[in-house]
Design a protein around this motif. Structure first.
Motif, PDB file in Angstrom:
ATOM      1  N   GLN A   2       0.831  -1.194   0.000  1.00 27.32           N
ATOM      2  CA  GLN A   2       0.000   0.000   0.000  1.00 27.32           C
ATOM      3  C   GLN A   2       0.866   1.245   0.000  1.00 27.32           C
ATOM      4  OE1 GLN A   2      -2.505   0.053   3.418  1.00 27.32           O
ATOM      5  NE2 GLN A   2      -0.981   0.938   4.725  1.00 27.32           N
ATOM      6  N   LYS A   3       0.291   2.321  -0.488  1.00 25.79           N
ATOM      7  CA  LYS A   3       1.017   3.576  -0.602  1.00 25.79           C
ATOM      8  C   LYS A   3       0.058   4.711  -0.251  1.00 25.79           C
ATOM      9  CE  LYS A   3       3.205   6.267  -4.276  1.00 25.79           C
ATOM     10  NZ  LYS A   3       3.520   6.247  -5.700  1.00 25.79           N
ATOM     11  N   GLU A  11      -3.350   3.886  -1.976  1.00 24.43           N
ATOM     12  CA  GLU A  11      -3.302   3.051  -3.176  1.00 24.43           C
ATOM     13  C   GLU A  11      -2.790   1.665  -2.774  1.00 24.43           C
ATOM     14  OE1 GLU A  11      -0.999   2.958  -7.508  1.00 24.43           O
ATOM     15  OE2 GLU A  11      -0.445   4.437  -6.018  1.00 24.43           O
ATOM     16  N   ARG A  13      -1.792  -2.336  -4.417  1.00 25.24           N
ATOM     17  CA  ARG A  13      -1.463  -3.105  -5.616  1.00 25.24           C
ATOM     18  C   ARG A  13      -2.108  -4.482  -5.527  1.00 25.24           C
ATOM     19  NH1 ARG A  13       4.565  -5.176  -6.858  1.00 25.24           N
ATOM     20  NH2 ARG A  13       3.889  -6.963  -8.014  1.00 25.24           N
ATOM     21  N   LYS A  15      -2.291  -8.098  -7.723  1.00 26.51           N
ATOM     22  CA  LYS A  15      -1.688  -8.824  -8.837  1.00 26.51           C
ATOM     23  C   LYS A  15      -2.488 -10.095  -9.112  1.00 26.51           C
ATOM     24  CE  LYS A  15       2.708 -10.441 -10.601  1.00 26.51           C
ATOM     25  NZ  LYS A  15       4.116 -10.680 -10.319  1.00 26.51           N
ATOM     26  N   ILE A  19      -1.372  -6.453 -13.358  1.00 25.28           N
ATOM     27  CA  ILE A  19      -1.246  -5.659 -12.141  1.00 25.28           C
ATOM     28  C   ILE A  19      -2.330  -4.583 -12.141  1.00 25.28           C
ATOM     29  CG2 ILE A  19       0.216  -4.079 -10.836  1.00 25.28           C
ATOM     30  CD1 ILE A  19       2.628  -5.628 -11.895  1.00 25.28           C
ATOM     31  N   TYR A  20      -3.089  -4.543 -11.069  1.00 26.40           N
ATOM     32  CA  TYR A  20      -4.148  -3.555 -10.902  1.00 26.40           C
ATOM     33  C   TYR A  20      -3.810  -2.691  -9.701  1.00 26.40           C
ATOM     34  CZ  TYR A  20      -6.733  -6.555 -14.065  1.00 26.40           C
ATOM     35  OH  TYR A  20      -7.112  -7.293 -15.152  1.00 26.40           O
ATOM     36  N   ARG A  21      -4.350  -1.510  -9.709  1.00 24.20           N
ATOM     37  CA  ARG A  21      -4.233  -0.598  -8.570  1.00 24.20           C
ATOM     38  C   ARG A  21      -5.642  -0.209  -8.139  1.00 24.20           C
ATOM     39  NH1 ARG A  21       0.992  -1.482  -7.474  1.00 24.20           N
ATOM     40  NH2 ARG A  21       2.395  -0.449  -8.866  1.00 24.20           N
ATOM     41  N   ILE A  37     -10.583   1.404  -9.307  1.00 27.90           N
ATOM     42  CA  ILE A  37      -9.671   0.302  -9.609  1.00 27.90           C
ATOM     43  C   ILE A  37      -9.337   0.383 -11.094  1.00 27.90           C
ATOM     44  CG2 ILE A  37      -9.389  -2.202  -9.699  1.00 27.90           C
ATOM     45  CD1 ILE A  37     -11.428  -2.393  -7.424  1.00 27.90           C
ATOM     46  N   LYS A  40      -2.900  -0.985 -14.234  1.00 26.70           N
ATOM     47  CA  LYS A  40      -1.744  -0.088 -14.316  1.00 26.70           C
ATOM     48  C   LYS A  40      -0.754  -0.616 -15.347  1.00 26.70           C
ATOM     49  CE  LYS A  40       1.527   2.402 -11.511  1.00 26.70           C
ATOM     50  NZ  LYS A  40       2.042   2.640 -10.203  1.00 26.70           N
ATOM     51  N   THR A  45       1.789   6.304 -11.469  1.00 22.70           N
ATOM     52  CA  THR A  45       0.326   6.340 -11.426  1.00 22.70           C
ATOM     53  C   THR A  45      -0.166   7.585 -12.168  1.00 22.70           C
ATOM     54  OG1 THR A  45       0.348   5.242  -9.287  1.00 22.70           O
ATOM     55  CG2 THR A  45      -1.681   6.357  -9.917  1.00 22.70           C
TER      56      THR A  45
END
Length: 62
Positions: A2-3, A11, A13, A15, A19-21, A37, A40, A45
């Protein structure tokens, strides 16, 4: 992984083949709101996706 994007928006991640965010926010202590969603395709981003999630969060908070 997470970010933190800003003080309310995060955000994560995901997988699964690709890869989706996902952008999400915490509401109160026990609620999580999934705002956007997307698949990516680049390292950075896209700003348009961050703006979309931020707009959706503002609309949710009204």
């Amino acid at each position: 992984m997470q970010k933190k994007i800003n003080h309310k928006l995060f955000e994560i991640r995901i997988k699964v083949k690709n890869i989706y965010r996902a952008f999400y926010a915490y509401q109160n202590l026990n609620d999580v709101i999934i705002l956007h969603i997307f698949n990516k395709k680049t390292q950075k981003t896209p700003l348009k996706d961050i703006k979309l999630a931020t707009t959706r969060l503002k609309n949710y908070e009204k």
